[in-house]
Design a protein around this motif. Structure first.
Motif, PDB file in Angstrom:
ATOM      1  N   ILE A 206     -31.470 -59.651  24.836  1.00  0.00           N
ATOM      2  CA  ILE A 206     -32.448 -59.540  23.746  1.00  0.00           C
ATOM      3  C   ILE A 206     -32.962 -60.925  23.384  1.00  0.00           C
ATOM      4  O   ILE A 206     -34.167 -61.134  23.226  1.00  0.00           O
ATOM      5  CB  ILE A 206     -31.820 -58.864  22.506  1.00  0.00           C
ATOM      6  CG1 ILE A 206     -31.472 -57.400  22.805  1.00  0.00           C
ATOM      7  CG2 ILE A 206     -32.779 -58.939  21.316  1.00  0.00           C
ATOM      8  CD1 ILE A 206     -30.708 -56.707  21.685  1.00  0.00           C
ATOM      9  N   LEU A 209     -35.309 -62.246  26.127  1.00  0.00           N
ATOM     10  CA  LEU A 209     -36.236 -61.222  26.610  1.00  0.00           C
ATOM     11  C   LEU A 209     -37.539 -61.803  27.154  1.00  0.00           C
ATOM     12  O   LEU A 209     -37.956 -61.483  28.281  1.00  0.00           O
ATOM     13  CB  LEU A 209     -36.518 -60.207  25.502  1.00  0.00           C
ATOM     14  CG  LEU A 209     -37.256 -58.922  25.895  1.00  0.00           C
ATOM     15  CD1 LEU A 209     -36.840 -57.781  24.970  1.00  0.00           C
ATOM     16  CD2 LEU A 209     -38.771 -59.100  25.824  1.00  0.00           C
ATOM     17  N   ASP A 210     -38.197 -62.629  26.403  1.00  0.00           N
ATOM     18  CA  ASP A 210     -39.498 -63.158  26.813  1.00  0.00           C
ATOM     19  C   ASP A 210     -39.394 -64.004  28.074  1.00  0.00           C
ATOM     20  O   ASP A 210     -40.191 -63.856  29.016  1.00  0.00           O
ATOM     21  CB  ASP A 210     -40.120 -63.976  25.677  1.00  0.00           C
ATOM     22  CG  ASP A 210     -40.509 -63.106  24.488  1.00  0.00           C
ATOM     23  OD1 ASP A 210     -40.773 -61.907  24.697  1.00  0.00           O
ATOM     24  OD2 ASP A 210     -40.540 -63.637  23.358  1.00  0.00           O
ATOM     25  N   ALA A 221     -33.036 -54.722  27.998  1.00  0.00           N
ATOM     26  CA  ALA A 221     -33.825 -55.183  26.855  1.00  0.00           C
ATOM     27  C   ALA A 221     -35.313 -55.205  27.187  1.00  0.00           C
ATOM     28  O   ALA A 221     -36.153 -54.855  26.344  1.00  0.00           O
ATOM     29  CB  ALA A 221     -33.355 -56.573  26.432  1.00  0.00           C
ATOM     30  N   LYS A 226     -37.872 -54.913  22.629  1.00  0.00           N
ATOM     31  CA  LYS A 226     -36.951 -55.551  21.697  1.00  0.00           C
ATOM     32  C   LYS A 226     -36.454 -54.595  20.611  1.00  0.00           C
ATOM     33  O   LYS A 226     -35.257 -54.520  20.327  1.00  0.00           O
ATOM     34  CB  LYS A 226     -37.608 -56.768  21.051  1.00  0.00           C
ATOM     35  CG  LYS A 226     -36.677 -57.512  20.100  1.00  0.00           C
ATOM     36  CD  LYS A 226     -37.352 -58.709  19.466  1.00  0.00           C
ATOM     37  CE  LYS A 226     -36.428 -59.382  18.461  1.00  0.00           C
ATOM     38  NZ  LYS A 226     -37.074 -60.527  17.783  1.00  0.00           N
ATOM     39  N   PHE A 274     -31.097 -60.231  14.802  1.00  0.00           N
ATOM     40  CA  PHE A 274     -32.159 -60.048  15.789  1.00  0.00           C
ATOM     41  C   PHE A 274     -33.455 -59.541  15.162  1.00  0.00           C
ATOM     42  O   PHE A 274     -34.529 -59.736  15.713  1.00  0.00           O
ATOM     43  CB  PHE A 274     -31.707 -59.063  16.878  1.00  0.00           C
ATOM     44  CG  PHE A 274     -30.734 -59.652  17.854  1.00  0.00           C
ATOM     45  CD1 PHE A 274     -31.121 -60.662  18.723  1.00  0.00           C
ATOM     46  CD2 PHE A 274     -29.426 -59.194  17.917  1.00  0.00           C
ATOM     47  CE1 PHE A 274     -30.233 -61.211  19.629  1.00  0.00           C
ATOM     48  CE2 PHE A 274     -28.533 -59.729  18.821  1.00  0.00           C
ATOM     49  CZ  PHE A 274     -28.933 -60.747  19.679  1.00  0.00           C
ATOM     50  N   SER A 278     -37.891 -64.156  16.436  1.00  0.00           N
ATOM     51  CA  SER A 278     -38.526 -64.063  17.748  1.00  0.00           C
ATOM     52  C   SER A 278     -38.158 -65.203  18.687  1.00  0.00           C
ATOM     53  O   SER A 278     -38.232 -65.055  19.904  1.00  0.00           O
ATOM     54  CB  SER A 278     -40.049 -64.024  17.592  1.00  0.00           C
ATOM     55  OG  SER A 278     -40.514 -65.171  16.874  1.00  0.00           O
TER      56      SER A 278
END
Length: 312
Positions: A206, A209-210, A221, A226, A274, A278
Motif C-alpha cells: 500500500i 503502490l504508486d 494493492a 488503495k 494509511f 499519499s
C-alpha cells in the motif's frame, strides 16, 4: 594538557554508525515475522511435554537468519533493477545510501543461508529428515520472493506466500520438532499469524503502490486500489481477533488468549495511518504499526497459551 574530545570520540561514533548500517540491512522491524511464529509453535507444543530448548533455539536463529537474508535479497535485487534510490522509503538503504557494495550484500545473504542450513541439519537430525525438503522450499521462496526472472513480490501472491511460509509453516515446524506431529490445534492457531504476516506485506505494498505501479508490479494493492486495499487490511485485522474469539469459545485455546485484544490499538493506528496519506514517508508509520500489530498480537497469544498450560 586537555585531550581532543572531538577527535577521540570520532572513531567511536563511526564504529556505532557502522554497526547501525549492518543492523539496518536486516530490516529489523520485519524480523518479528520470524520470531513470533517460532514462539507460538513452541508454546503450543508445551502441553505435549517438555520443550527441547536446543531445537527451539536452533529454529529461532535459523528463522531469523532466513528472514534477514530474504530482506538482503530484496535490497540487492531491487537495487539491480533500479527500483531503489537514496530517497526510497522503507528500505535498509545499505547499498544506495551507505555505500555497501551489492556483492557484499548478496554474499552476506547467502552466508546467512549457509548458517541456517547447518542449523537445519541439526534440527533434522533431532526430529525428521523430511523437514529438509520443507526447509529448502522455504529458503527457495525467500530467494525468489524478489529474485529470479519472475519475483513473487511483483505478483498478487506476495501476501499469500509470505503469510503461509513465514507465518503458518514456521509455527507448524516449530510445533513438529518438539512433538513429532502436527495437530488440528496448531493449524487453527497458526491462521491469524499467517494473516498478520501477510498483512505486513500488504501494508508495504500500500505504501509503495504508486512506485510499484510505475515499475510494472501487479500486487494486490495495485489490483484493488488503495481504498479497497486499506479495507482489506482492516478486515483482516478484525478477522484475526474474531478468529481467536472463536478459538476460545470452541475450547481450542484458553480464555487467557483473549489478551490479544491489547494489540488492537496498533491495528487501529495502522489502518488510520494509511487513510488520508499519499506519500510513502507519511505512510511509513502505518506500516511499522502493522508489523508491531503482528508482534504484539503473536506474543500475547503465546503468553495466553503459556498461562493456560500452567493454570489448567
Amino acid at each position: 594538557m586537555q585531550p581532543n574530545l572531538q577527535q577521540s570520540s570520532k572513531p567511536a561514533v563511526e564504529s556505532n554508525r557502522g554497526v547501525q548500517v549492518w543492523w539496518q540491512m536486516t530490516r529489523p522491524h520485519t524480523l518479528t515475522a520470524a520470531f513470533v511464529p517460532v514462539l507460538l509453535g513452541t508454546a503450543l507444543a508445551l502441553r505435549n511435554g517438555k520443550i527441547h530448548f536446543g531445537l527451539f533455539l536452533a529454529m529461532l536463529i535459523a528463522s531469523l537468519l532466513i528472514q534477514a537474508a530474504t530482506n538482503m535479497f530484496n535490497e540487492y535485487f531491487d537495487f539491480k533493477r533500479g527500483l531503489d534510490t537514496e530517497h526510497s522509503v522503507g528500505i535498509g538503504g545499505t547499498i544506495v545510501r551507505d555505500g555497501i557494495k551489492p556483492k557484499t550484500v548478496i554474499n552476506l545473504a547467502f552466508g546467512f543461508y549457509g548458517i541456517a542450513l547447518l542449523l537445519g541439519i541439526y534440527i533434522c537430525a533431532n526430529s525428521s529428515w523430511w523437514l529438509a525438503i520443507v526447509g529448502l522450499v522455504c529458503m527457495a521462496v525467500g530467494y525468489f520472493y524478489t529474485g529470479g526472472p519472475f519475483p513473487i513480490a511483483y505478483t498478487p501472491f506476495g501476501e499469500i506466500f509470505s503469510g503461509f511460509f513465514m507465518g503458518m509453516l514456521i509455527i507448524l515446524i516449530s510445533f513438529f520438532i518438539q512433538t513429532g506431529t502436527v495437530e488440528r490445534t496448531s493449524i487453527l492457531v497458526s491462521i491469524p499469524s499467517m494473516i498478520l504476516v501477510g498483512m505486513i506485506m500488504l501494508s508495504n505494498n500500500i505504501r509503495d503502490l504508486d512506485g510499484d505501479k510505475e515499475n510494472g508490479r501487479k500486487t494486490v494493492a495495485i489490483l484493488l486500489g488503495k481504498k479497497q486495499a486499506i479495507n482489506l487490511l482492516a478486515g483482516m485485522f478484525i478477522f484475526s481477533y474474531l478468529w481467536v474469539l472463536a478459538l476460545i469459545i470452541s475450547g481450542v485455546t484458553p480464555v487467557w488468549t483473549a489478551i490479544v485484544i491489547l494489540s488492537a490499538p496498533k491495528a487501529i493506528k495502522a489502518t488510520k495511518g494509511f487513510i488520508g496519506n499519499s506519500l510513502p514517508i507519511q505512510m511509513a508509520p502505518a506500516m511499522k504499526a502493522t508489523a508491531q500489530t503482528n508482534t504484539i498480537f503473536g506474543f500475547l497469544l503465546a503468553i495466553g497459551i503459556f498461562i493456560g498450560h500452567f493454570v489448567s
